[in-house]
Design an enzyme around this catalytic site. Structure first.
Site, mmCIF file in Angstrom:
data_model
loop_
_atom_site.group_PDB
_atom_site.id
_atom_site.type_symbol
_atom_site.label_atom_id
_atom_site.label_comp_id
_atom_site.label_asym_id
_atom_site.label_seq_id
_atom_site.Cartn_x
_atom_site.Cartn_y
_atom_site.Cartn_z
ATOM 1 N N GLU A 90 -5.676 -5.075 10.389
ATOM 2 C CA GLU A 90 -4.691 -4.128 10.705
ATOM 3 C C GLU A 90 -4.994 -3.411 12.016
ATOM 4 O OE1 GLU A 90 -2.733 -2.945 6.682
ATOM 5 O OE2 GLU A 90 -4.379 -1.600 6.811
ATOM 6 N N ASN B 291 0.940 -1.017 0.226
ATOM 7 C CA ASN B 291 -0.113 0.046 0.117
ATOM 8 C C ASN B 291 0.942 1.224 0.092
ATOM 9 O OD1 ASN B 291 -1.861 1.920 0.480
ATOM 10 N ND2 ASN B 291 -2.478 1.433 2.426
ATOM 11 N N GLU C 271 -6.952 4.578 7.677
ATOM 12 C CA GLU C 271 -6.505 5.982 7.482
ATOM 13 C C GLU C 271 -7.929 6.542 6.882
ATOM 14 O OE1 GLU C 271 -3.002 5.607 5.392
ATOM 15 O OE2 GLU C 271 -2.128 4.944 7.258
ATOM 16 N N SER D 206 3.063 -2.549 10.514
ATOM 17 C CA SER D 206 4.445 -2.508 10.609
ATOM 18 C C SER D 206 5.168 -3.939 10.440
ATOM 19 C CB SER D 206 4.814 -2.007 12.204
ATOM 20 O OG SER D 206 4.446 -0.696 12.272
ATOM 21 N N HIS E 62 -9.746 1.161 5.050
ATOM 22 C CA HIS E 62 -8.480 1.357 5.594
ATOM 23 C C HIS E 62 -8.469 2.337 6.996
ATOM 24 C CE1 HIS E 62 -4.237 2.397 6.167
ATOM 25 N NE2 HIS E 62 -3.968 1.420 5.783
ATOM 26 N N GLY F 209 2.154 2.210 10.657
ATOM 27 C CA GLY F 209 3.057 3.083 10.421
ATOM 28 C C GLY F 209 3.863 3.763 12.014
ATOM 29 N N LYS G 6 0.026 4.267 -0.488
ATOM 30 C CA LYS G 6 -0.638 5.469 0.164
ATOM 31 C C LYS G 6 -0.547 6.641 -0.879
ATOM 32 C CE LYS G 6 0.131 3.363 4.669
ATOM 33 N NZ LYS G 6 -0.058 3.572 6.052
HETATM 34 C C1 PEP Z 1 -1.098 -0.002 6.060
HETATM 35 O O1 PEP Z 1 -1.116 1.330 5.678
HETATM 36 O O2 PEP Z 1 -1.776 -0.674 5.467
HETATM 37 C C2 PEP Z 1 0.224 -0.398 6.656
HETATM 38 C C3 PEP Z 1 0.121 -1.832 7.301
HETATM 39 O O3 PEP Z 1 1.198 0.275 7.119
HETATM 40 P P1 PEP Z 1 2.654 -0.165 7.706
HETATM 41 O O4 PEP Z 1 3.098 -1.375 7.236
HETATM 42 O O5 PEP Z 1 3.424 1.209 7.222
HETATM 43 O O6 PEP Z 1 2.287 -0.133 9.238
#
Ligand code: PEP
Length: 261
Positions: A173, A15, A103, A219, A101, A179, A17
């Protein structure tokens, strides 16, 4: 008893973003393709920002890496300024779309009902939705994780048929892990993944629930992907930050079968 992940084809999606211009996205896509090109036992996709989707899809055409949208609207067309529809994503070369997601939920106020409408629009258009669910840190600390996740799953898959469920993906998630550099422990991830599968089994039957791939996101990195992938209900990863470096993303995909072969 869970079917072991080896019977479900691992799936990893990067992803990206809101990162990368069109040229940078095409270059990163090329590097990802080159990094995973010889691995035939895994599904891989990248999700560029909307304006780069078409160019990236053209670069990846006929190759092993698919393209995902990062969102879509629930209507196919009309007076909806600023939106992108599922059929438009298909036309631009997408096979998947990330929906719900955290976000989108947290920064743009996206509600469970919207995620469901978007998932149904995606399926109508022939896209495979990657439906994201996850609890906040406050919900985890309050012991509400499994209830919150179940509510999100129930809402997202409302009125989705058995056939459509079989071609959908769920991404767990935890919001506090996205992040932040702080990933869920293997047991935290497995507990939630197993509970999602139980929920799907209660609604669609055990066999159907065993077909659905559940990705972990939050992460995920080269040094923790192997242990996460070793969990029986973890079937891949939705990868944010680490997917912006092709070598790191490839190292994560390499961990797909625990032995890293
Ligand atoms: C994401 O935004 O779907 C995500 C898992 O981000 P990160 O791997 O940076 O935590």
């Amino acid at each position: 008893m869970s079917v072991k992940q080896t019977q479900r084809r691992p799936f990893f999606c990067g992803n990206w973003k809101l990162n990368g211009n069109i040229a940078e996205s095409v270059e990163l896509a090329t590097q990802v393709r080159n990094g995973v090109a010889t691995w035939r036992d895994v599904d891989v996709a990248v999700a560029p920002s909307f304006l780069a989707v078409h160019a990236v899809a053209r670069r990846l055409e006929d190759g092993p890496v698919a393209v995902a949208g990062q969102n879509c609207f629930w209507e196919d067309k009309g007076a909806f300024t600023g939106e992108v529809s599922a059929p438009q994503l298909v036309e631009a070369g997408c096979k998947y779309v990330i929906l719900g997601h955290s976000e989108r939920r947290q920064l743009f106020g996206e509600l469970d009902a919207a995620v469901n409408m978007k998932a149904r629009a995606a399926l109508r258009a022939g896209l495979t939705p990657i439906i994201c669910v996850g609890e906040t840190l406050a919900e985890r600390d309050a012991g509400e994780t499994l209830g919150r996740i179940q509510a999100q799953v129930d809402a997202a898959i409302k009125d989705i048929s058995d056939e459509d469920l079989a071609r959908s993906l769920i991404a767990y998630e935890p919001v506090w892990a996205i992040g932040t550099g702080r990933n869920a422990t293997t047991s935290q991830a497995q507990e939630v993944h197993a509970s999602i599968r139980e929920r799907l089994a209660a609604k669609f039957g055990r066999d159907a629930s065993q077909e659905v791939r559940i990705q972990y996101g939050g992460s995920m990195k080269p040094d923790n992907a192997g242990e996460l992938m070793a969990q029986p209900d973890v079937d891949g990863g939705l990868v944010g930050g680490a997917s912006l470096k092709a070598a790191d993303f490839a190292a994560i995909v390499k961990a797909r079968n625990r032995s890293g072969s």
